[in-house]
Design an enzyme around this catalytic site. Structure first.
Site: not given
Lengths: 599, 735
Positions: A68, A203, A70, A414, A72-73
């Protein structure tokens, strides 16, 4: 021994910088390529040297998958593809493909603006990186190459978020990315079918939390905003451009409508428009309610929320402003915060996580005197509130997903080590599967026993049916046939068909065995004795004595001969075809016991 | 005990990789002096580091290896240590221990241990410069060579890295045996493993010719096999001068699709990297390589059908393979730097055209095809005697433009964008060449490009802005001239771009417009030169309101160009440059406004700047919430002040009555209230205000990053103190 190997370069017992390497049946896949918001040095990006050590990136990796948008991804993606030099395909869903560059661009601007970083990826690099992206649809099986295939499932969390199944032959891994098992105001809940992967990588942000009802938090949020506005104060809500901001906008819009409130709500420049555009474009990705009502009224066309102009910040009277960035570390949100901080009537609501070093982090940790540039001290008199609206699955949700997918193994990423430990035990107890939680740089190796699918010819099946009972899924049956490997496929066919297909002539293969018998009589007599003995023992079989003196039992041929050296011993030559292997062996062992004495 | 089971290893915290990593960091900080080293060695630290080399975390293991190298280097850096004997009886005990450990690891049957030893040695030869490294190599090289006797060779990647690291160090000057080892390694490794080593060898500045030939042969083998397999009839000697292809390479190519694709991509990439290097092999087989690249591309597209059995199998493997297509197109692009026989070049153009036309080409393949085409077009020879394209290129262009036209209408934004990027580059380099102009004007490409200003995708709109800007600079956008309204088309582009600047919802197109406008102003574009003052005023007005700080920063860049044209470039003192033709390119303000700027009057120049509201823009930008904008404005105002100060001005003696109100407004702006307009400024007032602002001080403040306060130790301390009282819930809530 085939195996699946997983090495987190980021997100191993850690939140942020998600980047997980998976090797499955000789294919290497990178899952997510995120950055860490808490660092501004080398630690910001995953340490890719581990991959480059194994040769050129593009040769090593078969593909990159982004779950996705975000940061941090996906925040390290342009760095990875344009500066480290990955030239292969990158897979993500269409909404992620559309929104990703906006957030990357935002991030780049903050890095360059705030920190003055010169050696950072450029807009052109973001664009070049996005050109390597291949968009995937939900539930569509995408063939990366002849062997590797991937499939996306709905994950909730944010617009376009997806879980991915990675499959090579019969081996598969599912990576959840971030997901939410309960629907929210604009998105649905994550869903996956019973795909029984060898490994589920999930996660575990809320590994130990069972979250309170979302409604309570929403009510609390609305109450606080309402109270502040009623007493003539201003409310600042720092947000990131897309995602949670839309959730809160829908919430406020509905509340304003119901309560008939007049105080203006603003959203910083251009973003409402952009968000609207994407939500309209990707309406199938939102939840059922939004999709249903879309025809009459688009939930993202707000009546009360207007675009913000810098001059509005100085206007008197109450107002609510959504401004970027979300951690109050630069730009417009920080500028508004500075103006409003001194007035105790005002309020700032932080709806998400703030990394250390940002103004957001400072005020959340209770600091009330902030040193700003030029030795100015900013006294924070306004109220500071923190409210979590992040859309992750809680412990119950994670267990639910594991139950849904029925994996053979689970691997947690995560999340924080301590919380993971707790969840790991829970999963192992409840589902009786192994659960792993590697730290960054640690490799988990799982041996697999790949099942090889074999097609069975109709002829063979019919023959089998003719011989016996109808097939029963619960009772496995033995099936004899010839295994043919042709064009990388296995097929089980009758030997006749195999011969025909392969254009081969039939050869008879016989096994022969010598059995020594102590018998002084002539060979013919010995043969007769053998015949009578077998006739009496093997009542169900066809035993014959042929004119040439030999004895047959089905395809088995027995001949008696004299021993060359010992006249008191006769040699029985027993020979049989491979089809009668069982009977042949039985006969040999029977004859070895000797013949009954003639009465 | 500080180390071992009773030391850190026994602690519960030791199970966390971050703790082990931190322990190594700490030890490294500690090990900076020989006495510290002796202490550590005596306490058994080295044994613990040995064990950490096999740590479950790659990062800990790698850090442990590096620490070993650091300790070894420190131990060997004793006073006046010359080249050590391989026996090393005089080596410090600590170093001996490490080397013995490396020796044991090299002899181990476990590949991970061999890998660890090889990695440590690679770092030693890569980073340590002491003469002792030569002694070390003499001692260890037999063990390294013994690895080659194993089948398969263990840790081949690490072995290649080590050998290249040694070859780049000072060892070869003392040990000629190294070349022998390299040659043996080349012949022992599989074609795929040997590729990186071969490339590394060919990059070396100084190495025996025979070894270079062997290495080059390895890189050429896969392509030679392809050429051989695809040959319809025995042709001229191929890549290897008629020598037969290596059966092992042929086997690798045919054994499986992934092996074939992997080997071919490596060979293509390695040769592409080698091509531009001065030390590349000579003679460079340009023509056969071109042939090989074209053949690979044709096999991938399925446009050749080799008659041989091997060729058929190769074709089946490669057809439609995007990875090989991308690598081959990159390689083909790299080959454009060398000349080739006419026939080969014709083939190159034809295969490029085939790829650009093919509906099968993916967007990435098309992008690479456009890039390779651009490189070949730009490197194609010019017709002798004039600077125009040669007839063959001309012909190619005529075929290419309809294809480009089609690609500009592609449903994929990536393809439209790559097409526009290609067009921009082509126009930038060939805009003045008659052949190109003719072909372009005869096509619909300029018109289509203009239409793409309305594209739904912002990236494409931005590229269309850049492309039309470039086309317009070379007067390639004009429709067939209508006699009554010459230049009408061009004028409308300026208006159109201004509209994009004011109305586009995305930053990329607006930024692109600012870049085009800056370039137009700098180069004296005809439309700008008509009335530069009006142009600058309109652009600055739009830019000052822009929400994107990069557009505002670009606005300041444009303002700086304008200032330079008005007052002379940076570095020259007097603002009389308005009259100096050499500072202004043809068509710029100096020529266009001779009557508005009589020589040598600063006041008049300042009047112009006031009229275009440059000061209001710059002052506002000075207090911009985005630091780069403020920085740029600060630079601009400093430049202006430096220009104006030495010359003096009759008006500056008596301060204009406006100064107080201007300063008051600026103070309010500084406080963040930027609502009020500044109003019309008198040049005198501007200069007075400029002198009263501490621009140098502001520049220094701005030079610090905006989080320097937050990053200070006091700030960190406050954070730590405050963190004590924070609820744990906040921590995990990331997104």
């Amino acid at each position: 021994m085939p195996e699946i190997r997983v090495t987190p370069l980021g997100a191993g017992q850690d939140v942020g910088r998600s980047c997980i390497l998976v090797s499955i049946a000789g294919k290497n896949v990178m899952l997510d390529c995120g950055m860490h918001m808490g660092f501004s040095d080398d630690r910001r990006f995953p340490d890719f040297s581990y991959i480059t050590r194994s040769g050129r990136l593009t040769d090593f990796l078969d593909c990159v998958i982004i779950s996705h948008f975000h940061l941090d991804h996906c925040g390290a993606l342009p760095y990875f593809s344009e500066m480290v030099g990955y030239d292969g395909p990158i897979y993500m869903t269409q909404p992620t493909q559309a929104i990703c560059p906006i957030l990357l661009e935002d991030y780049r601007k903050i890095a360059v603006d705030k920190k003055g970083e010169a050696n950072f990826f450029t807009s052109q690099m973001i664009k070049d990186c996005m050109k390597k992206v291949v968009a995937v649809h939900l539930h569509q099986t995408v063939q990366v190459d002849d062997e590797l295939e991937i499939k996306a499932y709905y994950a909730g969390h944010v617009l376009g978020a997806a879980m991915f199944q990675i499959k090579v032959g019969s081996e598969s891994v599912v990576y959840t990315g971030d997901y939410n098992m309960t629907p929210d105001r604009h998105l649905g809940a994550a869903w996956i079918d019973k795909c029984r992967p060898n490994l589920l990588i999930t996660e575990s942000t809320y590994a130990t939390t069972i979250r309170d009802s979302k409604r309570c938090r929403e009510r609390d949020f609305l109450k606080k905003v309402h109270e502040t506005v009623e007493r003539g104060g201003k409310v600042l809500i720092p947000v990131f451009a897309l995602g949670r901001a839309q959730e809160l906008c829908i919430l406020l819009e509905t509340f304003w409508e119901r309560m008939d409130l007049k105080a203006p709500i603003y959203f910083s420049t251009g973003l409402t428009e952009k968000a609207n555009h994407y939500y309209k474009l990707f309406i199938p990705w939102t939840n059922q309610k939004i999709r249903k009502t879309f025809v009459q009224r688009n939930m993202f066309e707000f009546k009360h929320i207007k675009a913000f102009d810098r001059a509005f910040a100085d206007s008197p009277g109450p107002m609510v402003v959504f401004a970027t960035p979300g951690m109050l570390h630069a730009g417009q949100s920080l500028q508004i915060f500075r103006k409003w901080a001194g007035n105790e009537k005002n309020m700032v609501i932080m709806p998400g996580y703030c990394v250390q070093g940002t103004v957001g982090h400072k005020i959340l940790s209770g600091q009330r005197k902030l040193e700003m540039e030029g030795r100015q001290v900013l006294e924070v008199k306004m109220q500071v509130e923190y409210m979590s609206f992040s859309a992750h699955a809680d412990a119950k949700g994670i267990m639910q997903l594991v139950g849904q997918a029925e994996p053979e193994n689970v691997l947690l990423v995560h999340g924080e080590a301590k919380k993971m430990e707790f969840l790991k035990q829970k999963i192992e107890q409840e589902f009786r599967v192994s659960c792993y939680m590697p730290a960054n740089g640690e490799t988990v190796t799982l041996p697999t026993s790949p099942s090889i699918p074999v097609g069975v010819s109709l002829g063979l099946l019919k023959r089998e049916m003719a011989q016996g009972l109808l097939p029963d899924a619960k009772k496995p049956r033995l099936l004899h046939g010839t295994l043919i490997m042709k064009d990388s496929n296995f097929r089980l066919v009758s030997s006749e068909q195999a011969l025909k297909e392969l254009g081969l002539a039939e050869h008879q293969l016989r096994f022969t065995c010598r059995v020594h018998l102590h018998d002084t009589r002539k060979e013919q007599e010995t043969a007769v004795r053998v015949y009578s003995h077998l006739k009496s023992v093997l009542k169900d079989h066809c035993v014959q004595h042929l004119p040439d003196g030999s004895v047959t039992v089905e395809s088995i041929l027995i001949q008696a001969a004299a021993h060359s050296e010992d006249p008191g011993t006769k040699v029985l030559l027993v020979s049989w075809t491979y089809q009668d292997e069982e009977l042949g062996s039985y006969l040999t062992s029977l004859l070895k016991k000797g013949l009954p004495q003639a009465s | 005990m500080l180390f071992g089971e009773v030391g850190p290893l026994g602690g519960a915290a030791w199970t966390a990789p971050a703790v082990r990593s931190g322990w190594i960091q700490g030890l490294r900080t500690l090990a900076q002096h020989p006495s510290a080293l002796r202490f550590l060695a005596a306490c058994g630290a080295v044994d613990t580091i040995f064990s950490l080399q096999g740590d479950s975390s790659l990062f800990v293991a790698s850090a442990a290896g590096q620490l070993l190298v650091h300790i070894l280097d420190l131990a060997m850096r004793g006073p006046a240590r010359g080249r050590c004997s391989p026996q090393a009886c005089d080596w410090p005990a600590c170093a001996q221990k490490i080397v013995c450990h490396i020796e044991d690891s090299l002899c181990s049957i476990a590949t991970p241990q061999v890998t660890q030893a090889l990695n440590v040695l690679t770092t030693v030869f890569g980073h340590c410069r002491g003469l002792w490294t030569q002694g070390l190599w003499v001692r260890l090289s037999p063990l390294v060579a013994r690895l080659l006797e194993k089948d398969p060779v263990p840790a081949s990647h690490s072995l290649v890295d080590l050998l290249l690291s040694v070859a780049r160090s000072s060892v070869p000057s003392s040990d000629r045996g190294l070349w022998e080892t390299l040659a043996q390694t080349l012949s022992h490794l599989s074609p795929t493993q040997a590729g990186p080593l071969a490339l590394g060898i060919l990059k070396l500045q100084d190495c025996p010719q025979a070894l270079r030939t062997q290495a080059f042969g390895i890189l050429l083998q896969p392509l030679a096999c392809v050429l051989e397999a695809a040959a319809q009839a025995p042709g001229p000697p191929g890549l290897l001068g008629g020598a037969a292809g290596d059966p092992m390479t042929a086997d690798t190519l045919l054994c499986s699709k992934s092996a074939c694709v992997g080997l071919l991509c490596c060979a293509l990439t390695h040769l592409g990297l080698l091509q531009p290097l001065p030390q590349r092999p000579s003679p460079w087989p340009q023509a056969p390589l071109l042939g090989a690249a074209v053949t690979v591309l044709r096999l991938c597209s399925g446009s050749v059908a080799p008659t041989s059995d091997v060729g058929g199998r190769l074709c089946a493997i490669l057809v439609g393979c995007g990875r090989v297509q991308r690598a081959a197109l990159d390689f083909l692009g790299a080959l454009s730097q060398g000349a080739g026989p006419q026939e080969s070049v014709t083939q190159v153009f034809s295969v490029l055209l085939e790829y650009l036309m093919s509906p099968e080409s993916s967007s990435m393949v098309l992008k690479k095809a456009f890039q390779a085409t651009l490189r070949w077009l730009l490197s194609s020879p010019k017709t002798p005697g004039c600077c125009d394209l040669d007839p063959r290129t001309q012909l190619f262009l005529r075929e290419l433009l309809p294809v480009l036209q089609k690609r500009l209408c592609s449903p994929c934004w990536e393809v439209r964008d790559s097409g526009l990027e290609f067009l921009t580059q082509m126009t930038r380099h060939c805009g003045g060449q008659a052949g190109f102009r003719q072909a372009l004007l005869a096509s619909e490409v300029p018109e289509l490009t203009k239409q793409l200003l309305q594209d739904p995708e912002s990236y494409v709109r931005a590229s269309a802005v850049t492309a039309t800007g470039q086309l317009s600079s070379w007067a390639l956008l004009a429709a067939p001239a209508s006699p009554e309204r010459p230049g009408a088309q061009q004028k409308s582009l300026l208006v159109e771009l201004l509209h994009v600047l004011c109305a586009d919802s995305e930053g990329f197109p607006r930024r692109a417009v600012m870049q085009v406008f800056t370039e137009w102003l700098r180069d004296g574009h005809a439309d700008v030169a008509e009335d530069p003052e009006r142009f600058v005023a309109r652009v600055l007005q739009a830019a000052s309101r822009d929400p994107d700080w990069e557009v505002r920063a670009q606005g300041l860049e444009l303002a700086l160009v304008f200032l330079g044209q008005l007052l002379g470039p940076r570095g020259s003192h007097c603002p009389c440059a308005v009259a100096l033709p050499e500072t202004a390119p043809p068509g710029t303000l100096a020529q266009a406004l001779p009557e508005a700027a009589p020589p040598g009057t600063l006041a008049q120049a300042l009047q112009v700047l006031c009229r275009v509201q440059l000061f209001e823009f710059a002052f506002r930008a000075l207090f911009d919430c985005d630091r780069p904008v403020a920085q740029k404005s600060c630079d601009l105002l400093l430049f202006l002040r430096a220009k104006a100060a030495p010359c003096g001005s009759p008006q500056e003696a008596g301060d204009s009555p406006n100064v107080a109100s201007v300063e008051a407004t600026l103070q309010r702006w500084q406080a963040g209230e930027q609502g009020q307009p500044l109003g019309y400024l008198e040049p005198g007032a501007v200069m007075a205000v400029l002198r009263s602002i501490d621009l140098e001080g502001l520049r220094d403040t701005l030079a610090e990053s905006s989080d320097h306060v937050e990053k200070s130790p006091q700030s960190l301390l406050q954070d730590m103190l405050a963190a004590v009282g924070v609820l744990g819930e906040n921590e995990a809530d990331c997104y």
